[in-house]
Design an enzyme around this catalytic site. Sequence first.
Site, PDB file in Angstrom:
ATOM      1  N   ASN A 239      43.912  44.099  29.927  1.00 18.88           N
ATOM      2  CA  ASN A 239      43.609  45.192  30.854  1.00 18.88           C
ATOM      3  C   ASN A 239      44.392  46.438  30.408  1.00 18.88           C
ATOM      4  O   ASN A 239      45.618  46.483  30.530  1.00 18.88           O
ATOM      5  CB  ASN A 239      44.014  44.768  32.269  1.00 18.88           C
TER       6      ASN A 239
ATOM      7  N   CYS B 265      43.466  52.188  37.337  1.00 19.77           N
ATOM      8  CA  CYS B 265      42.395  51.610  36.508  1.00 19.77           C
ATOM      9  C   CYS B 265      41.066  52.337  36.683  1.00 19.77           C
ATOM     10  O   CYS B 265      40.171  52.214  35.850  1.00 19.77           O
ATOM     11  CB  CYS B 265      42.234  50.129  36.813  1.00 19.77           C
TER      12      CYS B 265
ATOM     13  N   HIS C 121      35.271  48.279  33.972  1.00 17.42           N
ATOM     14  CA  HIS C 121      36.710  48.197  33.707  1.00 17.42           C
ATOM     15  C   HIS C 121      37.042  46.737  33.381  1.00 17.42           C
ATOM     16  O   HIS C 121      36.537  45.818  34.022  1.00 17.42           O
ATOM     17  CB  HIS C 121      37.491  48.660  34.946  1.00 17.42           C
TER      18      HIS C 121
HETATM   19  O1  UT7 Z   1      42.956  46.373  36.929  1.00 19.53           O
HETATM   20  C1  UT7 Z   1      43.339  46.501  38.251  1.00 19.53           C
HETATM   21  C2  UT7 Z   1      42.808  45.438  39.069  1.00 19.53           C
HETATM   22  N1  UT7 Z   1      43.506  44.206  38.851  1.00 19.53           N
HETATM   23  C3  UT7 Z   1      42.819  43.101  38.877  1.00 19.53           C
HETATM   24  O2  UT7 Z   1      41.605  43.159  38.958  1.00 19.53           O
HETATM   25  C4  UT7 Z   1      43.531  41.782  38.876  1.00 19.53           C
HETATM   26  C5  UT7 Z   1      42.932  40.926  39.930  1.00 19.53           C
HETATM   27  N2  UT7 Z   1      43.490  39.607  40.031  1.00 19.53           N
HETATM   28  C6  UT7 Z   1      43.305  38.671  39.061  1.00 19.53           C
HETATM   29  O3  UT7 Z   1      42.720  38.930  38.024  1.00 19.53           O
HETATM   30  C7  UT7 Z   1      43.803  37.276  39.355  1.00 19.53           C
HETATM   31  O4  UT7 Z   1      44.137  37.158  40.698  1.00 19.53           O
HETATM   32  C8  UT7 Z   1      44.981  36.833  38.459  1.00 19.53           C
HETATM   33  C9  UT7 Z   1      44.523  36.655  37.028  1.00 19.53           C
HETATM   34  C10 UT7 Z   1      46.085  37.864  38.535  1.00 19.53           C
HETATM   35  C11 UT7 Z   1      45.523  35.489  38.944  1.00 19.53           C
HETATM   36  O5  UT7 Z   1      44.481  34.532  38.990  1.00 19.53           O
HETATM   37  P1  UT7 Z   1      44.260  33.622  40.285  1.00 19.53           P
HETATM   38  O6  UT7 Z   1      43.193  32.689  39.965  1.00 19.53           O
HETATM   39  O7  UT7 Z   1      44.069  34.560  41.455  1.00 19.53           O
HETATM   40  O8  UT7 Z   1      45.620  32.850  40.371  1.00 19.53           O
HETATM   41  P2  UT7 Z   1      46.720  32.855  41.530  1.00 19.53           P
HETATM   42  O9  UT7 Z   1      47.393  34.177  41.629  1.00 19.53           O
HETATM   43  O10 UT7 Z   1      46.071  32.299  42.750  1.00 19.53           O
HETATM   44  O11 UT7 Z   1      47.752  31.811  40.945  1.00 19.53           O
HETATM   45  C12 UT7 Z   1      47.408  30.429  40.738  1.00 19.53           C
HETATM   46  C13 UT7 Z   1      48.641  29.699  40.222  1.00 19.53           C
HETATM   47  C14 UT7 Z   1      49.909  29.990  41.031  1.00 19.53           C
HETATM   48  O12 UT7 Z   1      50.612  28.779  41.139  1.00 19.53           O
HETATM   49  P3  UT7 Z   1      50.568  27.960  42.521  1.00 19.53           P
HETATM   50  O13 UT7 Z   1      51.096  28.911  43.568  1.00 19.53           O
HETATM   51  O14 UT7 Z   1      49.121  27.616  42.721  1.00 19.53           O
HETATM   52  O15 UT7 Z   1      51.459  26.796  42.229  1.00 19.53           O
HETATM   53  C15 UT7 Z   1      50.670  30.949  40.149  1.00 19.53           C
HETATM   54  O16 UT7 Z   1      52.061  30.861  40.331  1.00 19.53           O
HETATM   55  O17 UT7 Z   1      48.918  30.119  38.875  1.00 19.53           O
HETATM   56  C16 UT7 Z   1      50.301  30.483  38.768  1.00 19.53           C
HETATM   57  N3  UT7 Z   1      50.433  31.524  37.762  1.00 19.53           N
HETATM   58  C17 UT7 Z   1      50.570  31.285  36.451  1.00 19.53           C
HETATM   59  N4  UT7 Z   1      50.645  30.141  35.743  1.00 19.53           N
HETATM   60  C18 UT7 Z   1      50.761  30.245  34.406  1.00 19.53           C
HETATM   61  C19 UT7 Z   1      50.415  32.866  37.960  1.00 19.53           C
HETATM   62  N5  UT7 Z   1      50.535  33.501  36.765  1.00 19.53           N
HETATM   63  C20 UT7 Z   1      50.638  32.545  35.832  1.00 19.53           C
HETATM   64  C21 UT7 Z   1      50.783  32.582  34.438  1.00 19.53           C
HETATM   65  N6  UT7 Z   1      50.831  31.408  33.760  1.00 19.53           N
HETATM   66  N7  UT7 Z   1      50.842  33.727  33.732  1.00 19.53           N
END
Ligand code: UT7
Length: 323
Positions: free
Chosen positions: A280, A113, A250
């Site tokens: 992204n 990225c 980004h």
């Molecule tokens: O470009 C390169 C750099 N990449 C990034 O900058 C990405 C950085 N990370 C992020 O943007 C975020 O961490 C995400 C958008 C990927 C995830 O957001 P989050 O607020 O960190 O959520 P999380 O990973 O803590 O997940 C929260 C919950 C989980 O469920 P539990 O364990 O709390 O029951 C996940 O299983 O959301 C669940 N979950 C989803 N639910 C519905 C994860 N993906 C999904 C989904 N739909 N697509």
Amino acid sequence: MIRSIIVGSGAAKPRNVVTNAELEKRVETSDEWIRQRTGIEQRWIAEDDETTASLGENAARAALKDADLTPDDIDLIILATSTPNNTFPASAVEIQNRLGMTHGAAFDMQAVCSGFVYALTTADAFIQAGQAKRVLVIGSETFSRILDWEDRTTCVLFGDGAGAVVVERGDGVGMSNDRGILTSHLRSDGSHKDKLFVDGGPSTTGTVGHLRMQGRDVFKHAVAMITDVIEDAFSATGLNADDIDWFIPHQANKRIIDASAKKLNIAPEKVVMTVAEHGNTSAASIPQAIDVAVRDGRLKKGDLVLLEAMGGGFTWGAVLVRW
Ligand code: UT7
């Protein structure tokens, strides 16, 4: 002194838009979750006949037209991509051929990225060293090809597309009101490799592999790394957040962008945000966002622009450029 001035921009998108509602049919997710956690509403996804090279070619042609130049005027092409058409040759060479160029040189640059920030910095270095006069810097990606479409934690986040700029050798006096790239800062730290990577490759599995990400961990590091490297850019130039006309980061996640702008005291109205429409698009996201801001009339000659990216590796970096 020599300054590397951006004299044109262009972008290209695949034909097909995929909304969050359509993804609800493929994996256990919801439009509401995707919007709330990322700000993404839709993304463009390439069809079989649309590739990193074809999208890159279209973006390059648009940037050349914008700069009122032809491929004959270019002496170097740098393509930032992690999703090349082939393991080799470089897709930059394929784009060079598609543009009808047999002179000059072309190569790919891989910093995920952060690829566009790395490529722009490299173009500046070639120009500063007298090795190039006009460089086509392209970010083009087809991340849809390396996504695991059964993994809801990653497949909803990414999209395909391309953007390009033409960078030209110009003159400045060494002051921050010069046009062109004023400062660039690149960083990497391979100890974070396992947080965001592709689980395949020619030298390991012999397969292309799929993107794997520990999203929460990446998120945790992102804001600190981004703001750190931007502070370096400010101290190198004596500029600060008030001097910035446009912040073009980004586009990975609206929450990361908002938190970074807040921590740096950059006013929300100065932030160019395209993540809702594009998702992204990795190395393509910054040049695509640049082109949106140029086309809608926000970004004008003389504006001070802050570019920033962070991604797999980890790699990260910032560039301050006066348009
Ligand atoms: O470009 C390169 C750099 N990449 C990034 O900058 C990405 C950085 N990370 C992020 O943007 C975020 O961490 C995400 C958008 C990927 C995830 O957001 P989050 O607020 O960190 O959520 P999380 O990973 O803590 O997940 C929260 C919950 C989980 O469920 P539990 O364990 O709390 O029951 C996940 O299983 O959301 C669940 N979950 C989803 N639910 C519905 C994860 N993906 C999904 C989904 N739909 N697509």
